[in-house]
Design a protein around this motif. Structure first.
Motif, mmCIF file in Angstrom:
data_model
loop_
_atom_site.group_PDB
_atom_site.id
_atom_site.type_symbol
_atom_site.label_atom_id
_atom_site.label_comp_id
_atom_site.label_asym_id
_atom_site.label_seq_id
_atom_site.Cartn_x
_atom_site.Cartn_y
_atom_site.Cartn_z
ATOM 1 N N LYS A 1 0.756 -1.203 0.093
ATOM 2 C CA LYS A 1 -0.099 -0.163 -0.045
ATOM 3 C C LYS A 1 0.885 1.226 -0.156
ATOM 4 N N GLN A 2 0.250 2.278 -0.676
ATOM 5 C CA GLN A 2 1.376 3.555 -0.665
ATOM 6 C C GLN A 2 0.518 4.540 0.343
ATOM 7 N N GLY A 3 1.256 5.483 0.759
ATOM 8 C CA GLY A 3 0.534 6.532 1.760
ATOM 9 C C GLY A 3 0.238 5.855 3.128
ATOM 10 N N THR A 4 -0.328 6.716 3.899
ATOM 11 C CA THR A 4 -0.389 6.593 5.360
ATOM 12 C C THR A 4 -1.842 6.320 5.734
ATOM 13 N N ALA A 5 -2.780 6.499 4.948
ATOM 14 C CA ALA A 5 -4.296 6.709 5.356
ATOM 15 C C ALA A 5 -5.005 5.229 5.427
ATOM 16 N N THR A 6 -4.301 4.353 4.918
ATOM 17 C CA THR A 6 -5.064 2.996 4.717
ATOM 18 C C THR A 6 -5.188 2.402 6.218
ATOM 19 N N CYS A 7 -6.061 1.606 6.679
ATOM 20 C CA CYS A 7 -5.969 1.079 8.025
ATOM 21 C C CYS A 7 -4.975 -0.051 8.160
ATOM 22 N N GLY A 8 -4.011 0.193 9.130
ATOM 23 C CA GLY A 8 -3.002 -1.078 9.257
ATOM 24 C C GLY A 8 -1.846 -0.790 8.516
ATOM 25 N N VAL A 9 -1.744 0.178 7.733
ATOM 26 C CA VAL A 9 -0.411 0.296 6.840
ATOM 27 C C VAL A 9 0.765 0.883 7.690
ATOM 28 N N LYS A 10 1.774 0.107 7.341
ATOM 29 C CA LYS A 10 3.121 0.590 7.961
ATOM 30 C C LYS A 10 4.325 0.005 7.147
ATOM 31 N N ARG A 11 5.268 0.604 7.378
ATOM 32 C CA ARG A 11 6.649 0.075 6.898
ATOM 33 C C ARG A 11 6.967 -1.343 7.635
ATOM 34 N N GLN A 12 6.850 -2.290 6.993
ATOM 35 C CA GLN A 12 7.063 -3.524 7.936
ATOM 36 C C GLN A 12 7.632 -4.711 6.890
ATOM 37 N N TYR A 13 8.140 -5.765 7.318
ATOM 38 C CA TYR A 13 8.569 -6.738 6.402
ATOM 39 C C TYR A 13 7.257 -7.223 5.974
ATOM 40 N N MET A 14 7.358 -7.502 4.381
ATOM 41 C CA MET A 14 6.195 -8.005 3.877
ATOM 42 C C MET A 14 6.547 -9.360 2.933
ATOM 43 N N GLY A 15 6.018 -10.527 3.292
ATOM 44 C CA GLY A 15 6.372 -11.704 2.636
ATOM 45 C C GLY A 15 6.162 -11.762 1.213
ATOM 46 N N CYS A 16 5.019 -10.942 0.856
ATOM 47 C CA CYS A 16 4.640 -11.002 -0.495
ATOM 48 C C CYS A 16 5.813 -10.251 -1.396
ATOM 49 N N ALA A 17 6.438 -9.181 -0.860
ATOM 50 C CA ALA A 17 7.703 -8.624 -1.323
ATOM 51 C C ALA A 17 9.030 -9.191 -1.273
ATOM 52 N N GLY A 18 9.147 -9.934 -0.148
ATOM 53 C CA GLY A 18 10.352 -10.466 0.467
ATOM 54 C C GLY A 18 11.500 -9.318 1.028
ATOM 55 N N ARG A 19 10.838 -8.260 1.493
ATOM 56 C CA ARG A 19 11.548 -7.083 2.032
ATOM 57 C C ARG A 19 10.869 -6.150 2.951
ATOM 58 N N LEU A 20 11.378 -5.263 3.314
ATOM 59 C CA LEU A 20 10.704 -4.200 4.278
ATOM 60 C C LEU A 20 9.890 -3.443 3.162
ATOM 61 N N ALA A 21 8.729 -3.262 3.307
ATOM 62 C CA ALA A 21 7.794 -2.326 2.428
ATOM 63 C C ALA A 21 6.794 -1.889 3.111
ATOM 64 N N ASN A 22 5.988 -0.845 2.653
ATOM 65 C CA ASN A 22 4.769 -0.117 3.114
ATOM 66 C C ASN A 22 3.586 -1.054 2.563
ATOM 67 N N GLY A 23 2.881 -1.463 3.684
ATOM 68 C CA GLY A 23 1.677 -2.397 3.315
ATOM 69 C C GLY A 23 1.025 -2.717 4.721
ATOM 70 N N ILE A 24 0.087 -3.655 4.511
ATOM 71 C CA ILE A 24 -0.742 -4.234 5.448
ATOM 72 C C ILE A 24 -0.563 -5.859 5.554
ATOM 73 N N ASN A 25 -0.841 -6.473 6.671
ATOM 74 C CA ASN A 25 -0.747 -7.532 6.757
ATOM 75 C C ASN A 25 -2.161 -8.220 7.488
ATOM 76 N N THR A 26 -2.295 -9.444 7.121
ATOM 77 C CA THR A 26 -3.556 -9.844 7.813
ATOM 78 C C THR A 26 -3.323 -11.528 7.846
ATOM 79 N N VAL A 27 -3.713 -11.898 8.997
ATOM 80 C CA VAL A 27 -3.473 -13.354 9.717
ATOM 81 C C VAL A 27 -4.580 -13.976 9.222
ATOM 82 N N HIS A 28 -4.188 -15.324 8.556
ATOM 83 C CA HIS A 28 -5.208 -16.279 7.905
ATOM 84 C C HIS A 28 -5.264 -17.399 8.542
ATOM 85 N N LEU A 29 -6.289 -18.121 8.658
ATOM 86 C CA LEU A 29 -6.453 -19.812 8.930
ATOM 87 C C LEU A 29 -6.795 -20.448 7.789
ATOM 88 N N ALA A 30 -6.335 -21.418 7.495
ATOM 89 C CA ALA A 30 -6.682 -22.223 6.307
ATOM 90 C C ALA A 30 -7.026 -23.754 7.036
#
Length: 466
Positions: A124-153
């Motif tokens: 995600k870009q910017g700072t207005a989205t709920c939960g957005v933060k610069r953090q490790y993103m598994g989808c990007a494989g690096r630190l990036a701005n985005g949101i994370n959701t815990v799932h149960l399969a």
């Protein structure tokens, strides 16, 4: 040749009708979650748009595919309409578990039932989205701005898998600032929860719906969470959780050491290692060397996996309650059944747009997730039901130099292929001017947005000049 094609076409039509019937079953279950019938009907059109083959799934493209003239109804469905997203998730969960268990019940070997925990993110870009933060993103494989959701399969061995629970991770700083929380649509009183604690919440919801698992599995994020392990043990839930090499083990009342130290001390004898498969992948069996080490507790074990080529080690902390089968083979099977959650994320993103949500509010993000889970559940259950009837693969090779078969056959119907079948059945005719209307609408909306952006820049330039 004409007869063969006719039979194949007929089989495809039959499978498409069965998949559409499965979709109708789940959507009918969801009806009780909506206050207004019109909102429920639009949710069904939203799901049908997710299943379609549009290249990108956002508010505009979904509205166009659903047959609307503007995105207003789609945006209202996610942001302001009155419906219970958590209740809808519960219905999806029950549908998935019942469907996969019914397919497993028709087989001689029913297989293990696995609760696979993992998180996935969206850039995600910017700072207005709920939960957005610069953090490790598994989808990007690096630190990036985005949101994370815990799932149960829910993974049913040799049958299928689908998502049955989700909770978005929200940084503590978003919850601590009332103005920020209100702007992001976060409900009052929502407390900060770590990913391990969110996993507890999701699993508690599953238990409340009567879902039972043979094992719970997860990576180091969840294996290193003491609170989550204690929760599972209170529920008498067996688990096989990945842990770090520095995880401390109590081997006896006088001895504590890390996993790495325990392996170096106790697993040097080659006879302690067994070569076992962690399950079948697309390229064949996944072979590793396995060993296990007892701890001071008779119900806790350290399971070690060693790569046959590189020698890299992976550690799993295991718990099996009294009265349940405890064998190395059973633990290895459970450890190998965590990987389908990664495949589930891949299908959810590529085929249904899990990571293409442009919503910013907390409720809207969760609602989009629930509707993606609905689309995935429909196709996962349909694919599981058709798995044995659509598998015509040739036998696997027995030797490295074996000649390929003249006819390789076909793999079982996959979730993406099931979605394509359903898309052809769910296709709704549009007015002749529908595409032209949307091209004009987009250009007009973009012109309006450009005008306001230019006016904002002029205001900024005037203030700097003064």
């Amino acid at each position: 040749m004409r007869t063969t094609r006719s039979k194949a076409a007929a089989a495809a039509r039959i499978e498409a009708v069965r998949t559409a019937r499965t979709a109708g079953e789940l959507l009918e279950r969801l009806r009780s979650c909506f206050v207004r019938t019109q909102t429920w009907q639009h949710a069904g059109r939203y799901v049908s748009a997710l299943v379609s083959e549009i290249p990108k799934r956002n508010g505009w493209t979904i509205a166009q595919q659903a047959g609307d003239r503007t995105p207003d109804r789609t945006q209202r469905l996610l942001n302001r309409a009155v419906w219970d997203g958590q209740a809808a998730m519960s219905q999806v969960r029950r549908f998935v578990v019942t469907g996969l268990d019914a397919v497993a019940g028709r087989r001689a070997r029913r297989g293990l039932r696995i609760a696979a925990l993992d998180e996935t993110g969206q850039a995600k870009q910017g700072t207005a989205t709920c939960g957005v933060k610069r953090q490790y993103m598994g989808c990007a494989g690096r630190l990036a701005n985005g949101i994370n959701t815990v799932h149960l399969a829910y993974v049913r061995e040799r049958v299928g898998h689908a998502l049955i629970g989700a909770r978005q991770w929200i940084p503590a700083e978003h919850l601590a600032d009332p103005d920020t929380a209100a702007g992001m649509g976060i409900a009052d009183g929502l407390a900060f929860r770590t990913k391990g604690q969110l996993a507890i919440d999701i699993c508690a919801d599953a238990y409340a719906d009567g879902v039972a698992f043979d094992f719970a599995c997860g990576d180091e994020v969840y294996g290193n969470c003491t609170q989550l392990r204690e929760f599972f043990e209170e529920q008498q839930q067996a688990y096989v959780l990945r842990i770090a090499s520095t995880f401390m083990l109590t081997l006896n009342p006088e001895t504590r050491m890390t996993c790495t130290q325990a392996v170096a001390l106790l697993a040097t004898d080659k006879r302690r290692w067994q070569i076992r498969s962690a399950g079948a992948g697309s390229k064949g069996k996944r072979w590793y060397a396995w060993a296990w080490i007892a701890t001071v507790s008779p119900r806790h074990y350290l399971l070690i996996r060693r790569h046959l080529t590189s020698g890299d080690l992976a550690f799993h902390y295991c718990y099996v309650p009294q009265g349940q089968p405890l064998t190395l083979a059973r633990l290895v099977r459970a450890a190998g059944l965590r990987w389908p959650v990664e495949e589930t994320f891949e299908f959810s993103k590529d085929s249904f747009g899990l990571d293409q949500c442009q919503a910013r509010l907390h409720t809207a993000i969760i609602r989009h997730t629930v509707l993606v889970m609905t689309a995935l559940a429909i196709c996962a259950i349909a694919a599981a039901r058709l798995k044995t009837r659509t598998d015509t693969q040739a036998p696997p090779p027995n030797t490295p130099d074996q000649r390929p078969p003249s006819e390789p056959g076909m793999i079982p119907l996959t979730i993406p292929e099931t979605a394509r079948l359903l898309a052809t059945t769910w296709h709704q005719p549009k007015p002749t001017d529908h595409d032209t209307h949307w091209r004009n609408w987009r250009r007009r909306h973009q012109a309006r947005a450009r005008w306001f952006h230019q006016r904002t820049r002029l205001n900024r330039e005037y203030s700097l000049a003064n």
